[in-house]
Design a protein around this motif. Structure first.
Motif, short mmCIF file in Angstrom:
data_model
loop_
_atom_site.label_atom_id
_atom_site.label_comp_id
_atom_site.label_asym_id
_atom_site.label_seq_id
_atom_site.Cartn_x
_atom_site.Cartn_y
_atom_site.Cartn_z
N ASP A 55 8.45 32.54 15.79
CA ASP A 55 7.58 31.43 16.17
C ASP A 55 6.60 31.14 15.04
O ASP A 55 6.35 29.98 14.68
N LEU A 56 6.03 32.19 14.48
CA LEU A 56 5.13 32.03 13.33
C LEU A 56 5.85 31.36 12.17
O LEU A 56 5.32 30.45 11.53
N ALA A 57 7.08 31.80 11.88
CA ALA A 57 7.81 31.26 10.73
C ALA A 57 8.09 29.77 10.88
O ALA A 57 7.98 29.01 9.91
N LEU A 58 8.45 29.35 12.09
CA LEU A 58 8.70 27.93 12.32
C LEU A 58 7.42 27.12 12.12
O LEU A 58 7.44 26.03 11.54
N SER A 59 6.32 27.64 12.60
CA SER A 59 5.03 26.96 12.40
C SER A 59 4.66 26.94 10.92
O SER A 59 4.13 25.95 10.41
N ALA A 60 4.95 28.03 10.23
CA ALA A 60 4.64 28.10 8.80
C ALA A 60 5.49 27.11 8.01
O ALA A 60 5.01 26.54 7.02
N ALA A 61 6.74 26.90 8.43
CA ALA A 61 7.60 25.94 7.75
C ALA A 61 7.01 24.53 7.86
O ALA A 61 6.98 23.77 6.88
N ALA A 62 6.53 24.17 9.06
CA ALA A 62 5.91 22.86 9.24
C ALA A 62 4.59 22.76 8.46
O ALA A 62 4.28 21.71 7.87
N TYR A 63 3.84 23.84 8.44
CA TYR A 63 2.58 23.90 7.71
C TYR A 63 2.82 23.74 6.21
O TYR A 63 2.11 23.01 5.51
N TRP A 64 3.85 24.42 5.71
CA TRP A 64 4.23 24.32 4.30
C TRP A 64 4.64 22.89 3.95
O TRP A 64 4.23 22.34 2.92
N ASP A 65 5.45 22.26 4.81
CA ASP A 65 5.89 20.89 4.58
C ASP A 65 4.69 19.96 4.46
O ASP A 65 4.61 19.12 3.55
N ALA A 66 3.73 20.09 5.37
CA ALA A 66 2.54 19.25 5.32
C ALA A 66 1.73 19.50 4.05
O ALA A 66 1.21 18.56 3.42
N HIS A 67 1.63 20.77 3.65
CA HIS A 67 0.90 21.12 2.43
C HIS A 67 1.58 20.50 1.21
O HIS A 67 0.91 19.92 0.34
N VAL A 68 2.90 20.62 1.13
CA VAL A 68 3.64 20.07 -0.01
C VAL A 68 3.47 18.56 -0.09
O VAL A 68 3.25 17.99 -1.17
N ARG A 69 3.57 17.87 1.06
CA ARG A 69 3.40 16.43 1.08
C ARG A 69 2.04 16.03 0.50
O ARG A 69 1.93 15.14 -0.35
N SER A 70 0.99 16.69 0.98
CA SER A 70 -0.36 16.35 0.54
C SER A 70 -0.58 16.68 -0.93
O SER A 70 -1.14 15.88 -1.69
N PHE A 71 -0.12 17.86 -1.34
CA PHE A 71 -0.33 18.32 -2.70
C PHE A 71 0.35 17.39 -3.71
O PHE A 71 -0.26 16.96 -4.70
N PHE A 72 1.62 17.07 -3.48
CA PHE A 72 2.35 16.25 -4.44
C PHE A 72 1.97 14.77 -4.36
O PHE A 72 2.08 14.05 -5.36
N ALA A 73 1.51 14.32 -3.21
CA ALA A 73 1.06 12.93 -3.11
C ALA A 73 -0.13 12.65 -4.01
O ALA A 73 -0.31 11.53 -4.50
#
Length: 206
Positions: A55-73
Motif C-alpha cells: 500500500d505504501l509503495a503504490l502511494s509512493a509511486a503516485a507521490y513520485w509521479d507528482a514530484h517528477v511532473r512538478s520538478f521537470f515542469a
C-alpha cells in the motif's frame, strides 16, 4: 483517507523516506522498519497511514509521479529557443542531475519496475505509468522537430520519447553496475549525439 490525512506531515515523511530507501536498497530489500527509521516515525504511525508495504509503495509511486511532473515542469530546458534545442537541453539537464549519492539521482519508478515487473503487476503498472507520463512531456517538441526537419519514417514522436527514457533508465543501471555516474553520463552524451544526427542539426537549428 481524508484530505487532512493525505497531507499529514508524518505521511509525507514516510513517502519521502520510501523514495530514498528504495532507491538506496531496492524495493525487495526495503522493510517497513527501514522506512520508519528514515522518516523518524513509529510503526504505529506507519499503520495509521498505510495498510502494508505494498500500500505504501503504490502511494509512493503516485507521490513520485507528482514530484517528477512538478520538478521537470519548472526545469530550465523549456526556455530553449527551438524544439530541437529543448530536446538537447533536456538531455543536458538530465546529465547535470547525475551528482551526489546514487539514490539522489536514480529513478524510483525504474528501480521498482526492475524488481516488481512480474511479481506485483499493480505496482509495476503504476510505476510504468509514471515513466510514460514523463515521456509524453517530450512528444510535442519531438513532433514539431520532425516536421521542421522533414523527418518521416517508421517511427513516431511517442516511440522516440520512450526510447529516450529507455536510455536514461539504462544509464542508471550502468551507474549502479559500475558504482559511478560516469557511465551514465557517457550514455547521455551518446543520446545527445544520436538526437543531433537524427535531426541533422545541432542546437540552434530550426
Amino acid at each position: 483517507m481524508t484530505v487532512t490525512d493525505a497531507a499529514h506531515p508524518s505521511r509525507i515523511r514516510l513517502l519521502d523516506a520510501t523514495l530514498k530507501v528504495v532507491r538506496s536498497k531496492g524495493y525487495a530489500a526495503t522493510r517497513i522498519e527501514d522506512v520508519c527509521a528514515e522518516a523518524g516515525v513509529t510503526k504505529g504511525s506507519f499503520f495509521h497511514h498505510f495498510k502494508s508495504k505494498d500500500d505504501l509503495a503504490l502511494s509512493a509511486a503516485a507521490y513520485w509521479d507528482a514530484h517528477v511532473r512538478s520538478f521537470f515542469a519548472a526545469a530550465p530546458y523549456h526556455d530553449a529557443a527551438t524544439p530541437l534545442d529543448r530536446l538537447l537541453a533536456y538531455v543536458d539537464f538530465r546529465k547535470a542531475l547525475l551528482s551526489g549519492d546514487m539514490a539522489d539521482y536514480t529513478c524510483f519508478s525504474g528501480t521498482v519496475i526492475q524488481e516488481a515487473w512480474r511479481t506485483q503487476p499493480a505496482l509495476r503498472d503504476a510505476c510504468a505509468a509514471a515513466v510514460s507520463d514523463h515521456a509524453r512531456t517530450l512528444q510535442a517538441d519531438i513532433a514539431v522537430a520532425m516536421r521542421r526537419h522533414g523527418i518521416a519514417g517508421g517511427w513516431t514522436a511517442e516511440s522516440l520519447a520512450l526510447h529516450m527514457q529507455g536510455v536514461i533508465q539504462g544509464a542508471f543501471i550502468l551507474a549502479k553496475a559500475r558504482g559511478s555516474a560516469a557511465a551514465a553520463a557517457q550514455s547521455l552524451d551518446h543520446l545527445r549525439r544520436y538526437l543531433e544526427l537524427l535531426f541533422g542539426g545541432r542546437a540552434g537549428a530550426s
